[in-house]
Scaffold this motif. Structure first.
Motif, PDB file in Angstrom:
ATOM      1  N   GLY A 333       0.837  -1.181   0.000  1.00 30.40           N
ATOM      2  CA  GLY A 333       0.000   0.000   0.000  1.00 30.40           C
ATOM      3  C   GLY A 333       0.868   1.225   0.000  1.00 30.40           C
ATOM      4  O   GLY A 333       2.090   1.139  -0.187  1.00 30.40           O
ATOM      5  N   GLU A 354      -4.509   0.592   1.737  1.00 28.85           N
ATOM      6  CA  GLU A 354      -4.202  -0.817   1.497  1.00 28.85           C
ATOM      7  C   GLU A 354      -4.398  -1.196   0.038  1.00 28.85           C
ATOM      8  O   GLU A 354      -5.462  -0.980  -0.545  1.00 28.85           O
ATOM      9  N   SER A 355      -3.343  -1.751  -0.551  1.00 34.23           N
ATOM     10  CA  SER A 355      -3.349  -2.230  -1.940  1.00 34.23           C
ATOM     11  C   SER A 355      -3.711  -1.129  -2.935  1.00 34.23           C
ATOM     12  O   SER A 355      -4.239  -1.408  -4.008  1.00 34.23           O
TER      13      SER A 355
END
Length: 451
Positions: A333, A354-355
């Motif tokens: 991330g 995140e991601s």
């Protein structure tokens, strides 16, 4: 290109009028770790500019939003669209491919572009033009000549500041007034010349390079704050010999990204310097070690302007920078950190997206940061607002899920710029790309908005 290959490149534009709710927590190093909240407005695809058909990657640099138009550089032309990007309003034809476009505009929507002197394979970047983005007109077109009377000086970039258009490069620098009168020409004194200029805020900074007596490739670099009309040097700061490149992030105050040649992943930056240029001899105020901190701005190797993936808030003296979070630290991330560029003190940082990519776009009048939160497999990207005190993230506009693959292609394969203003997110690619099996359907530009 930086190690975040193909990351969306962000250009500065101030937007306003957004409401924010915040909370905060302390980070381990004295700044703030922000949380996140999500009540985003659902955006629509308002307009889309098709990718031109080309047989090889071709420059299509230049993107601006005025009070009247969304303007995008295209193949051998500038095109003005309605603000939603849906309708062509005018076209400015150019002699050849766009080599560089100033990110700044002067009064009445004037800006500067550098383009080639023809469409053939031997065409050079010799043509400097002043474009009126409100009227859709090329006000004038000039060709650089040096002090010896030679025509066709090849430039690398162009900028505009106040009433001056200045172009520079490895062949030296020249300038014109807004009415087209030459102010100075490229000249070579003791193997020194102007490698390029940075404009904006009514100031003009020259990156002055002098060939080293010990090497035919190394240069001694000097940042010169110059009079935009006469090129008289008002202040000068000699960069330490370890720095190979310099890129101006801001002219007022003077904030510069520099590279020792050790930049991570080709980002072009190892340090960010803040310089006091109020006196004849400039003084270093502070230095931020970008490489050690893992920050990832993206600066073009040889150009003075054009850095991406960062934003500055001049009122609070804060620079916002992205960094990746790897698997060992809970990633993958990205997060954004604020650093005071006068003191070097961290002012806070966000939680990890995140991601997703998380990249600064611009700051608002109240100091809040607007950032782009990238798309992921199951969800489109959008715009978030980050509180400058708590560093909490609030998602304010989400792009339509039907466009998540287009966003992903722009991040993975593109070299794009982004503005967010009046509820509209503008994304435009600097390059018209030959289509591949992995990037079919990628537009040259797209506009998302709630209107």
């Amino acid at each position: 290109m930086s190690q975040r290959s193909g990351r969306l490149a962000m250009a500065t534009l101030v937007a306003g009028g957004l409401v924010f709710l915040s909370g905060c927590g302390d980070s381990e190093d004295g700044g703030k770790d922000g949380g996140s909240s999500s009540q985003a407005a659902e955006a629509k695809t308002l307009g889309k500019v098709s990718m031109p058909k080309v047989t090889k990657d071709t420059n299509a640099m230049g993107m601006w939003v005025t009070g009247k138009n969304f303007v995008k550089g295209d193949i051998n032309k500038l095109v003005g669209y309605s603000l939603d990007g849906a309708k062509v309003q005018w076209t400015i034809d150019l002699d050849g491919e766009i080599c560089w476009a100033s990110p700044h505009t002067a009064k009445d929507g004037l800006t500067a572009v550098l383009f080639k002197d023809g469409k053939g394979s031997d065409a050079q970047c010799t043509q400097v033009g002043l474009a009126d983005l409100n009227k859709g007109e090329l006000v004038w077109q000039k060709e650089g000549t040096d002090t010896e009377g030679n025509d066709g000086v090849d430039f690398d970039e162009v900028t505009i500041s106040g009433n001056t258009v200045a172009a520079g490069g490895t062949s030296g620098g020249g300038a014109w007034s807004l009415d087209g009168k030459p102010l100075w020409k490229p000249e070579y004194i003791a193997d020194c010349d102007d490698d390029g200029y940075a404009g904006g805020d009514g100031k003009l900074i020259a990156l002055h390079g002098c060939s080293s007596v010990d090497s035919s490739t190394d240069k001694r670099l000097e940042l010169q704050t110059v009079d935009p009309t006469t090129r008289k040097v008002l202040s000068s700061y000699k960069l330490d010999g370890e720095f190979e490149r310099a890129h101006v992030l801001s002219t007022a105050p003077l904030v510069v990204a520099v590279d020792t040649g050790d930049s991570d992943g080709g980002s072009g930056v190892t340090d960010i310097l803040t310089i006091d240029d109020s006196g004849k001899q400039g003084k270093l105020i502070n230095s931020i070690d970008v490489l050690a901190k893992g920050f990832q701005p993206d600066c073009p190797a040889v150009n003075v302007e054009g850095c991406k993936d960062l934003a500055l808030d001049k009122k609070s003296s804060t620079v916002y920078l992205s960094s990746e979070v790897d698997v060992d630290d809970g990633g993958p991330g990205e997060k954004i950190t604020g650093v005071n560029f006068k003191t070097g003190k961290q002012t806070g940082r966000t939680k990890m997206a995140e991601s997703r990519s998380l990249t600064p776009i611009s700051t608002e009048k109240d100091g809040s940061l607007l950032a782009y939160q990238g798309s992921m497999y199951s969800e489109a990207g959008g715009v978030v607002r980050i509180d400058p005190k708590s560093f909490e993230i609030k998602e304010i506009q989400r792009n339509p899920d039907s466009m998540k693959d287009v966003e992903s292609d722009l991040e993975t394969y593109g070299d794009a710029r982004m503005f967010f203003t009046d509820g509209k997110l503008y994304i435009g690619d600097d390059t018209a790309a030959r289509p591949s099996s992995d990037s079919k359907g990628r537009p040259l530009a797209v506009v998302f908005g709630t209107a």
